[in-house]
Design a protein around this motif. Structure first.
Motif, PDB file in Angstrom:
ATOM      1  N   VAL A   1      -8.084  23.880  21.284  1.00  0.00           N
ATOM      2  CA  VAL A   1      -9.220  23.314  20.563  1.00  0.00           C
ATOM      3  C   VAL A   1      -9.593  24.283  19.452  1.00  0.00           C
ATOM      4  O   VAL A   1      -9.755  25.477  19.689  1.00  0.00           O
ATOM      5  N   THR A   2      -9.715  23.760  18.231  1.00  0.00           N
ATOM      6  CA  THR A   2     -10.108  24.600  17.102  1.00  0.00           C
ATOM      7  C   THR A   2     -11.582  24.433  16.748  1.00  0.00           C
ATOM      8  O   THR A   2     -12.126  25.222  16.005  1.00  0.00           O
ATOM      9  N   GLY A   3     -12.214  23.401  17.288  1.00  0.00           N
ATOM     10  CA  GLY A   3     -13.635  23.207  17.033  1.00  0.00           C
ATOM     11  C   GLY A   3     -14.070  21.785  17.324  1.00  0.00           C
ATOM     12  O   GLY A   3     -13.255  20.921  17.646  1.00  0.00           O
ATOM     13  N   ILE A   4     -15.356  21.584  17.211  1.00  0.00           N
ATOM     14  CA  ILE A   4     -15.925  20.243  17.345  1.00  0.00           C
ATOM     15  C   ILE A   4     -16.646  19.945  16.044  1.00  0.00           C
ATOM     16  O   ILE A   4     -17.601  20.641  15.687  1.00  0.00           O
ATOM     17  N   ALA A   5     -16.145  18.947  15.324  1.00  0.00           N
ATOM     18  CA  ALA A   5     -16.692  18.587  14.020  1.00  0.00           C
ATOM     19  C   ALA A   5     -17.800  17.559  14.179  1.00  0.00           C
ATOM     20  O   ALA A   5     -17.776  16.734  15.099  1.00  0.00           O
ATOM     21  N   GLN A   6     -18.739  17.629  13.272  1.00  0.00           N
ATOM     22  CA  GLN A   6     -19.852  16.683  13.270  1.00  0.00           C
ATOM     23  C   GLN A   6     -19.763  15.847  12.001  1.00  0.00           C
ATOM     24  O   GLN A   6     -19.727  16.382  10.905  1.00  0.00           O
ATOM     25  N   ASP A   7     -19.696  14.533  12.177  1.00  0.00           N
ATOM     26  CA  ASP A   7     -19.606  13.604  11.053  1.00  0.00           C
ATOM     27  C   ASP A   7     -20.966  13.517  10.359  1.00  0.00           C
ATOM     28  O   ASP A   7     -21.969  13.214  10.993  1.00  0.00           O
ATOM     29  N   GLN A   8     -21.005  13.776   9.061  1.00  0.00           N
ATOM     30  CA  GLN A   8     -22.266  13.796   8.320  1.00  0.00           C
ATOM     31  C   GLN A   8     -22.525  12.504   7.549  1.00  0.00           C
ATOM     32  O   GLN A   8     -23.405  12.460   6.697  1.00  0.00           O
ATOM     33  N   THR A   9     -21.781  11.446   7.856  1.00  0.00           N
ATOM     34  CA  THR A   9     -21.976  10.169   7.179  1.00  0.00           C
ATOM     35  C   THR A   9     -23.386   9.646   7.443  1.00  0.00           C
ATOM     36  O   THR A   9     -23.878   9.696   8.569  1.00  0.00           O
TER      37      THR A   9
ATOM     38  N   ARG B   1     -33.768  10.468  16.905  1.00  0.00           N
ATOM     39  CA  ARG B   1     -34.500  11.727  16.801  1.00  0.00           C
ATOM     40  C   ARG B   1     -33.890  12.753  17.744  1.00  0.00           C
ATOM     41  O   ARG B   1     -33.867  12.549  18.949  1.00  0.00           O
ATOM     42  N   THR B   2     -33.383  13.839  17.199  1.00  0.00           N
ATOM     43  CA  THR B   2     -32.803  14.912  18.004  1.00  0.00           C
ATOM     44  C   THR B   2     -33.687  16.149  17.917  1.00  0.00           C
ATOM     45  O   THR B   2     -34.524  16.251  17.008  1.00  0.00           O
ATOM     46  N   PRO B   3     -33.511  17.109  18.804  1.00  0.00           N
ATOM     47  CA  PRO B   3     -34.301  18.343  18.718  1.00  0.00           C
ATOM     48  C   PRO B   3     -34.093  19.096  17.394  1.00  0.00           C
ATOM     49  O   PRO B   3     -35.001  19.765  16.907  1.00  0.00           O
ATOM     50  N   ALA B   4     -32.905  18.955  16.818  1.00  0.00           N
ATOM     51  CA  ALA B   4     -32.621  19.614  15.536  1.00  0.00           C
ATOM     52  C   ALA B   4     -33.250  18.865  14.370  1.00  0.00           C
ATOM     53  O   ALA B   4     -33.284  19.363  13.251  1.00  0.00           O
ATOM     54  N   GLY B   5     -33.718  17.653  14.617  1.00  0.00           N
ATOM     55  CA  GLY B   5     -34.282  16.825  13.558  1.00  0.00           C
ATOM     56  C   GLY B   5     -33.262  15.837  13.042  1.00  0.00           C
ATOM     57  O   GLY B   5     -32.081  16.147  12.939  1.00  0.00           O
ATOM     58  N   GLY B   6     -33.698  14.662  12.757  1.00  0.00           N
ATOM     59  CA  GLY B   6     -32.805  13.625  12.242  1.00  0.00           C
ATOM     60  C   GLY B   6     -32.076  12.915  13.355  1.00  0.00           C
ATOM     61  O   GLY B   6     -32.260  13.194  14.536  1.00  0.00           O
ATOM     62  N   PRO B   7     -31.197  11.981  12.986  1.00  0.00           N
ATOM     63  CA  PRO B   7     -30.474  11.196  13.991  1.00  0.00           C
ATOM     64  C   PRO B   7     -29.306  11.980  14.582  1.00  0.00           C
ATOM     65  O   PRO B   7     -28.870  12.996  14.034  1.00  0.00           O
ATOM     66  N   TYR B   8     -28.800  11.471  15.694  1.00  0.00           N
ATOM     67  CA  TYR B   8     -27.601  12.042  16.307  1.00  0.00           C
ATOM     68  C   TYR B   8     -26.423  11.849  15.358  1.00  0.00           C
ATOM     69  O   TYR B   8     -26.288  10.807  14.723  1.00  0.00           O
ATOM     70  N   ARG B   9     -25.577  12.848  15.253  1.00  0.00           N
ATOM     71  CA  ARG B   9     -24.364  12.774  14.429  1.00  0.00           C
ATOM     72  C   ARG B   9     -23.138  12.743  15.336  1.00  0.00           C
ATOM     73  O   ARG B   9     -23.018  13.543  16.266  1.00  0.00           O
ATOM     74  N   ARG B  10     -22.242  11.811  15.036  1.00  0.00           N
ATOM     75  CA  ARG B  10     -21.011  11.657  15.813  1.00  0.00           C
ATOM     76  C   ARG B  10     -20.213  12.955  15.806  1.00  0.00           C
ATOM     77  O   ARG B  10     -20.072  13.617  14.782  1.00  0.00           O
ATOM     78  N   LYS B  11     -19.686  13.305  16.970  1.00  0.00           N
ATOM     79  CA  LYS B  11     -18.873  14.514  17.105  1.00  0.00           C
ATOM     80  C   LYS B  11     -17.434  14.124  17.434  1.00  0.00           C
ATOM     81  O   LYS B  11     -17.182  13.120  18.083  1.00  0.00           O
TER      82      LYS B  11
END
Length: 146
Positions: free
Chosen positions: A76-84, A35-45
């Motif tokens: 660094v071009t960004g930090i991606a979040q894995d949506q699997t 459970r994260t503040p944004a809702g749902g589980p933590y997503r790998r970055k």
């Protein structure tokens, strides 16, 4: 070409590897966060990066023509979040959805440890390279003083 380009390239590599280690540490710390503040589980970055190129401004450089690009480290071009999605059937869990499935973080601890070790070794290689760079500059100053 500046005599400090090598050190700038090493510094950009060190900053990148530090950010990768910080991101990996965050992933490891949240391996069980459902459970994260944004809702749902933590997503790998993961950190996205690219070669940092800059324009050559003068034609005074014998090796390159004006307008060509030259490498100057990494950026660094960004930090991606894995949506699997990763689901576990546990109807009695307070985080379960209406179908009884708990959405789990998509972090694999073994993969994160491999990433952490790789970033650490790359950081160490950048440190060694910058030390050699400093030694070369020091010897060049000794030669020019004579």
């Amino acid at each position: 070409m500046s005599i400090f380009n090598g050190l700038q390239i090493n510094a950009s590599g060190l900053a990148l590897e530090r950010l990768k280690m910080d991101t990996t540490a965050t992933n490891i710390a949240n391996v069980n966060t459902t459970r994260t503040p944004a809702g749902g589980p933590y997503r790998r970055k993961s950190v996205q990066f690219a070669e940092n190129l800059r324009q050559v401004e003068s034609a005074g450089d014998d090796l390159m023509q004006a307008g060509q690009r030259r490498s100057s480290g990494v950026r660094v071009t960004g930090i991606a979040q894995d949506q699997t999605e990763k689901l576990n059937y546990a109807p009695n869990d307070p985080d379960a959805d209406q179908n009884g499935y708990v959405h789990l973080p998509n972090v694999n601890l073994a993969d994160e440890m491999v990433d952490l070790i790789q970033s650490q070794r790359t950081y160490e290689a950048n440190v060694a390279s910058s030390q050699v760079n400093k030694q070369i500059l020091s010897k060049a100053l000794e030669i020019s003083a004579n």
